[in-house]
Write a protein that holds these residues in place. Structure first.
Motif, PDB file in Angstrom:
ATOM      1  N   PRO A 261     -74.594 -40.032 -15.273  1.00  0.00           N
ATOM      2  CA  PRO A 261     -74.215 -41.327 -14.701  1.00  0.00           C
ATOM      3  C   PRO A 261     -75.453 -42.102 -14.246  1.00  0.00           C
ATOM      4  O   PRO A 261     -76.349 -41.535 -13.621  1.00  0.00           O
ATOM      5  CB  PRO A 261     -73.344 -40.935 -13.497  1.00  0.00           C
ATOM      6  N   SER A 262     -75.498 -43.351 -14.598  1.00  0.00           N
ATOM      7  CA  SER A 262     -76.604 -44.203 -14.161  1.00  0.00           C
ATOM      8  C   SER A 262     -76.347 -44.672 -12.735  1.00  0.00           C
ATOM      9  O   SER A 262     -75.248 -44.512 -12.192  1.00  0.00           O
ATOM     10  CB  SER A 262     -76.726 -45.417 -15.081  1.00  0.00           C
ATOM     11  N   ASP A 263     -77.373 -45.256 -12.118  1.00  0.00           N
ATOM     12  CA  ASP A 263     -77.181 -45.841 -10.792  1.00  0.00           C
ATOM     13  C   ASP A 263     -76.064 -46.875 -10.828  1.00  0.00           C
ATOM     14  O   ASP A 263     -75.282 -47.010  -9.891  1.00  0.00           O
ATOM     15  CB  ASP A 263     -78.481 -46.501 -10.313  1.00  0.00           C
ATOM     16  N   HIS A 264     -75.988 -47.592 -11.959  1.00  0.00           N
ATOM     17  CA  HIS A 264     -74.955 -48.621 -12.117  1.00  0.00           C
ATOM     18  C   HIS A 264     -73.560 -47.996 -12.070  1.00  0.00           C
ATOM     19  O   HIS A 264     -72.640 -48.535 -11.455  1.00  0.00           O
ATOM     20  CB  HIS A 264     -75.174 -49.361 -13.435  1.00  0.00           C
ATOM     21  N   ASP A 265     -73.380 -46.832 -12.723  1.00  0.00           N
ATOM     22  CA  ASP A 265     -72.083 -46.160 -12.734  1.00  0.00           C
ATOM     23  C   ASP A 265     -71.647 -45.750 -11.334  1.00  0.00           C
ATOM     24  O   ASP A 265     -70.448 -45.676 -11.035  1.00  0.00           O
ATOM     25  CB  ASP A 265     -72.127 -44.904 -13.613  1.00  0.00           C
ATOM     26  N   LEU A 266     -72.612 -45.438 -10.472  1.00  0.00           N
ATOM     27  CA  LEU A 266     -72.305 -44.903  -9.150  1.00  0.00           C
ATOM     28  C   LEU A 266     -72.307 -45.969  -8.067  1.00  0.00           C
ATOM     29  O   LEU A 266     -72.136 -45.661  -6.891  1.00  0.00           O
ATOM     30  CB  LEU A 266     -73.314 -43.804  -8.795  1.00  0.00           C
ATOM     31  N   GLN A 267     -72.487 -47.207  -8.471  1.00  0.00           N
ATOM     32  CA  GLN A 267     -72.515 -48.290  -7.496  1.00  0.00           C
ATOM     33  C   GLN A 267     -71.199 -49.060  -7.502  1.00  0.00           C
ATOM     34  O   GLN A 267     -70.526 -49.163  -8.525  1.00  0.00           O
ATOM     35  CB  GLN A 267     -73.662 -49.256  -7.808  1.00  0.00           C
ATOM     36  N   VAL A 268     -70.846 -49.588  -6.344  1.00  0.00           N
ATOM     37  CA  VAL A 268     -69.683 -50.449  -6.208  1.00  0.00           C
ATOM     38  C   VAL A 268     -70.161 -51.891  -6.206  1.00  0.00           C
ATOM     39  O   VAL A 268     -71.015 -52.274  -5.381  1.00  0.00           O
ATOM     40  CB  VAL A 268     -68.918 -50.149  -4.898  1.00  0.00           C
ATOM     41  N   ARG A 269     -69.632 -52.689  -7.124  1.00  0.00           N
ATOM     42  CA  ARG A 269     -70.052 -54.092  -7.215  1.00  0.00           C
ATOM     43  C   ARG A 269     -69.439 -54.907  -6.081  1.00  0.00           C
ATOM     44  O   ARG A 269     -68.223 -54.901  -5.888  1.00  0.00           O
ATOM     45  CB  ARG A 269     -69.612 -54.676  -8.561  1.00  0.00           C
ATOM     46  N   ILE A 270     -70.281 -55.588  -5.333  1.00  0.00           N
ATOM     47  CA  ILE A 270     -69.831 -56.452  -4.242  1.00  0.00           C
ATOM     48  C   ILE A 270     -70.047 -57.902  -4.671  1.00  0.00           C
ATOM     49  O   ILE A 270     -71.164 -58.303  -5.021  1.00  0.00           O
ATOM     50  CB  ILE A 270     -70.603 -56.162  -2.943  1.00  0.00           C
ATOM     51  N   ASP A 271     -68.970 -58.688  -4.636  1.00  0.00           N
ATOM     52  CA  ASP A 271     -69.072 -60.075  -5.102  1.00  0.00           C
ATOM     53  C   ASP A 271     -69.787 -60.972  -4.105  1.00  0.00           C
ATOM     54  O   ASP A 271     -70.478 -61.918  -4.505  1.00  0.00           O
ATOM     55  CB  ASP A 271     -67.671 -60.629  -5.382  1.00  0.00           C
ATOM     56  N   ALA A 272     -69.624 -60.688  -2.795  1.00  0.00           N
ATOM     57  CA  ALA A 272     -70.262 -61.540  -1.789  1.00  0.00           C
ATOM     58  C   ALA A 272     -70.144 -60.891  -0.418  1.00  0.00           C
ATOM     59  O   ALA A 272     -69.244 -60.083  -0.171  1.00  0.00           O
ATOM     60  CB  ALA A 272     -69.617 -62.928  -1.758  1.00  0.00           C
TER      61      ALA A 272
END
Length: 587
Positions: free
Chosen positions: A458-469
C-alpha cells in the motif's frame, strides 16, 4: 497501519473565482477544486450529469448480437431463461431482463443458483437440467459466466444456445458461448468499464427495446418499463459497490428518482418495513443500509428466488408477505453475523503468530457461508488486513470462502497466485470468493500471506484519508449540506465531502447505541455551535474519548437527519485526534 489525513491544497483565489463564476458557495467551490473539477465547464458537467450522456447500448461489446438473438427467440416463441446470481446485483439484473422479455410477450423464466448448494455462477448440473427440460430454450446469464469455460463448453456440446452477460474479472480463457456481453472484452472501445451486472443487463434490455421499436426508440410502453428498470439498476449499482462515477453515477442519480415515483409493488412494501417514507426522494444510504441488506439476506440464506419474486410481483398480498419475510430473514442474518464476528476476533487473538501475517485466513465449521462476506469486511477493517473467511462443511470436507480487501490489495491476483491450493475462485480486486478442500486451508493461508509480502505494498496514498477542506462547525448548515448534495449520489470513489474541524469539545458524554452498543452518539461543540454526530460501528470510542476529554480535531461527513418530519444536520464521525495527545485514531 494508521490512516493519516491528507488535506487538499487550498487556493483562495481559485476558490473565489469558481464561486463567483458558478454562483455557488465558497465551500462547494473548494470541494469541487479538491476533487479535480477546477473550471466551471467540468464542474457544471459533473453536477448536471444528464441521462443523454449514457453511452449507446450497442456500443458495448456483444450487446447488439445478444439483442438480435433475444428478438429471434421471441419471434420463434422459444422459452428464454435468465440465469442469475444470488446477490443484489444478480437479483436486480435478473429482474430487469425478466420484465423486459415478459413485457415483449416472451415466455421467460429464471434460475438462481442456491448459494449454499450450488455456489457461484454457472454449474454443469444446472446446464444439463435446463437442457433436458427444454433443449430449445435460450439461456442468458446475468452477473456471472465470464469464467465459466467448462460450463459453456457443455452447453455448446449439448446444443443449448447461451448468451453470457457479466462484468467480473476475466480469466485467461474465455467461455465459448454463442455471445459474450462484457464492458471490458479485449479490443473493446466501450468508454466506461465499471458497470455492474445490473447495468450490463439494463444496456441489453435497452437494446432489445430499441429493436422492438423503430430501431432507435422504444415504444411508449417499453420506455415506461425502462424508467423503472433504471431504478432496479441503481439498486444493483449501489449494492455492488462499483465506482459511482460516469455512467454509474448517472444511472443511480436518475434511478433513485425513478424509485420514488415508479418503484415496483414489492419494493414499495419493502420500503414500508424498512421505515422509508412513501414518496420521499431516496439516497444511496437508503439503498445501501435499508433495502439492499434485506434483499441480500434472501440470497445469503439460500432464498434468492424470493427476492426476485418480490421485485417482479404484481400481487399486493404476495408483495406484503414477501417484504415481511425478507425483513425477518435480515434480522436472522444480523444475529448470525454478530456471532461469527465475535468468533473471528477470538480466533485472531488466540493465534498470535497470525499477527505477523500481512493477510488473515480464518476457517470454522459453525460459520454460515452466506454471511461470511459481510463479516470478512468488518474483520479486514478491524485488523487492517485483507481477510478471507471460510465456512467449512463437515460432510464434504470442503469450505466456501469470502474475501474482502484492505488498502487496495488485489484479491483476484492473490487467489490466482494460490490457485494450486483452491478448487475454484472468482471475483475482483476488492471482493472475491473461493472453494477449497479443508486440509488445504493452512497451506493456502501461508501461500496467500507469502504472496502478499511480495505484492505491491500500500502506498501512502492508499493509507490516507482525503479531506476536502478544514471548516468551522458554524459553516455546516442545512443550506450548505443541501448545496453539497449536488455532488451526489455518493458512494464508492465519490464519497460524501469529508471535512476536518479543530478545537472541538464534547458538549455531553458520548453514549453507545444500537445492537450490542455497536454505534456511538455524540454532541460536539465549537464556540457557540453544537451539532449532533454518529459514529457507525465505533462504540468502543466512547470510553477513549471520555478519557481524553478533548479538545479534539474531528474528521466527518455531514448529512441531513430526517426523523418524524423534522430535519437537522448530523455529522458522521469518521476519525478523531485528541489535541492533548495528538494520537490519531484509526479510521
Amino acid at each position: 497501519m494508521t490512516q493519516k489525513w491528507r488535506f487538499a491544497p487550498h487556493d483562495e483565489s481559485q476558490i473565489r473565482g469558481l464561486s463567483s463564476e458558478m454562483r455557488i458557495s465558497p465551500l462547494l467551490a473548494q470541494v469541487l477544486i479538491a476533487r479535480g473539477l477546477r473550471d466551471a465547464l467540468s464542474a457544471r458537467s459533473f453536477i448536471d450529469a444528464r441521462m443523454s450522456e449514457l453511452l449507446e447500448p450497442c456500443s458495448m461489446p456483444g450487446v447488439e448480437q445478444a439483442a438480435e438473438r433475444i428478438i429471434a427467440a421471441l419471434n420463434e416463441k422459444r422459452r428464454i431463461t435468465i440465469y442469475g446470481d444470488y446477490d443484489v446485483d444478480g437479483m436486480t439484473a435478473t429482474s430487469i431482463l425478466l420484465q423486459c422479455i415478459t413485457l415483449a410477450n416472451g415466455q421467460c423464466d429464471y434460475f438462481i443458483p442456491n448459494r449454499l448448494d450450488d455456489g457461484y455462477g454457472l454449474n454443469c448440473d444446472a446446464v444439463r437440467e435446463l437442457y433436458e427440460e427444454d433443449p430449445q430454450r435460450l439461456l442468458i446469464t446475468v452477473d456471472c459466466g465470464i469464467t465459466s469455460v467448462k460450463e459453456a463448453a457443455l452447453a455448446k456440446e449439448l446444443g443449448l444456445e447461451l448468451i453470457i452477460t457479466d462484468h467480473h474479472q476475466m480469466g485467461e480463457a474465455f467461455p465459448d458461448a454463442d455471445c459474450l456481453v462484457h464492458p471490458r472484452l479485449p479490443d473493446s472501445n466501450y468508454e466506461f468499464p465499471h458497470l455492474c451486472g445490473a447495468g450490463v443487463a439494463l444496456k441489453l434490455a435497452w437494446a432489445v427495446c430499441q429493436k422492438l421499436g423503430d430501431g432507435q426508440k422504444a415504444s411508449p410502453k417499453m420506455r415506461e418499463y425502462l424508467k423503472c428498470a433504471v431504478g432496479l439498476a441503481a439498486i444493483g449499482t449501489i449494492a455492488d459497490v462499483v465506482p459511482l462515477l460516469g455512467e454509474n453515477r448517472i444511472l443511480v442519480r436518475y434511478g433513485l428518482g425513478a424509485l420514488a415515483e415508479l418503484a415496483p409493488l414489492g419494493l414499495q412494501e419493502l420500503m414500508k418495513v424498512a421505515e422509508i417514507k412513501s414518496g420521499q426522494t431516496l439516497d444511496t444510504e437508503d439503498i445501501g443500509f435499508a433495502l439492499a441488506p434485506r434483499l441480500n439476506a434472501a440470497g445469503r440464506l439460500g432464498q434468492a428466488r424470493l427476492a426476485v419474486e418480490l421485485l417482479t410481483t404484481n400481487n399486493q398480498d404476495r408483495a406484503t408477505q414477501l417484504a415481511a419475510y425478507l425483513d425477518e430473514l435480515n434480522k436472522n442474518r444480523r444475529t448470525v453475523e454478530r456471532r461469527i464476528l465475535k468468533q473471528a476476533r477470538e480466533m485472531v487473538e488466540e493465534n498470535e503468530e497470525w499477527n505477523d501475517h500481512p493477510t488473515l485466513v480464518l476457517a470454522h465449521q459453525d460459520w454460515h457461508p452466506g454471511v461470511i462476506g459481510i463479516v470478512a469486511n468488518r474483520v479486514a477493517e478491524h485488523f487492517e488486513k485483507p481477510t478471507v473467511l471460510i465456512a467449512l462443511d463437515a460432510n464434504s470436507r470442503t469450505g466456501q470462502g469470502s474475501a474482502r480487501s484492505f488498502a487496495g490489495f488485489d484479491l483476484h491476483a492473490g487467489f490466482s497466485s494460490c490457485a494450486a491450493h483452491l478448487i475454484r475462485y472468482g471475483g475482483h480486486q476488492a471482493a472475491a470468493g473461493l472453494k477449497i478442500e479443508e486440509d488445504k486451508v493452512n497451506d493456502f493461508r501461508l501461500a496467500f500471506a507469502e504472496y502478499a509480502v511480495s505484492a505491491p505494498q500500500p502506498s501512502d496514498h492508499d493509507l490516507q484519508v482525503r479531506i476536502d477542506a478544514e471548516v468551522c462547525l458554524n459553516e455546516i448548515t442545512k443550506q450548505s449540506v443541501r448545496e453539497l448534495d449536488c455532488l451526489g449520489p455518493f458512494g464508492q470513489e465519490n464519497p460524501r465531502p469529508q471535512f476536518v474541524a479543530t478545537r472541538v469539545e464534547l458538549a455531553e458524554p458520548p453514549r453507545t447505541m444500537g445492537e450490542g452498543g455497536r454505534h456511538l452518539s455524540l454532541v460536539f461543540q465549537q464556540h457557540n455551535t453544537k451539532i449532533r454526530a454518529i459514529a457507525f460501528g465505533k462504540g468502543e470510542w466512547a470510553s477513549q474519548m471520555e478519557e481524553d476529554g478533548g479538545p479534539f480535531s474531528i474528521s466527518f461527513a455531514p448529512g441531513i437527519n430526517r426523523f418524524r418530519g423534522f430535519e437537522s444536520v448530523q455529522l458522521q464521525l469518521k476519525d478523531w485526534v485528541s489535541e492533548k495527545s495528538k494520537t490519531p485514531v484509526t479510521s
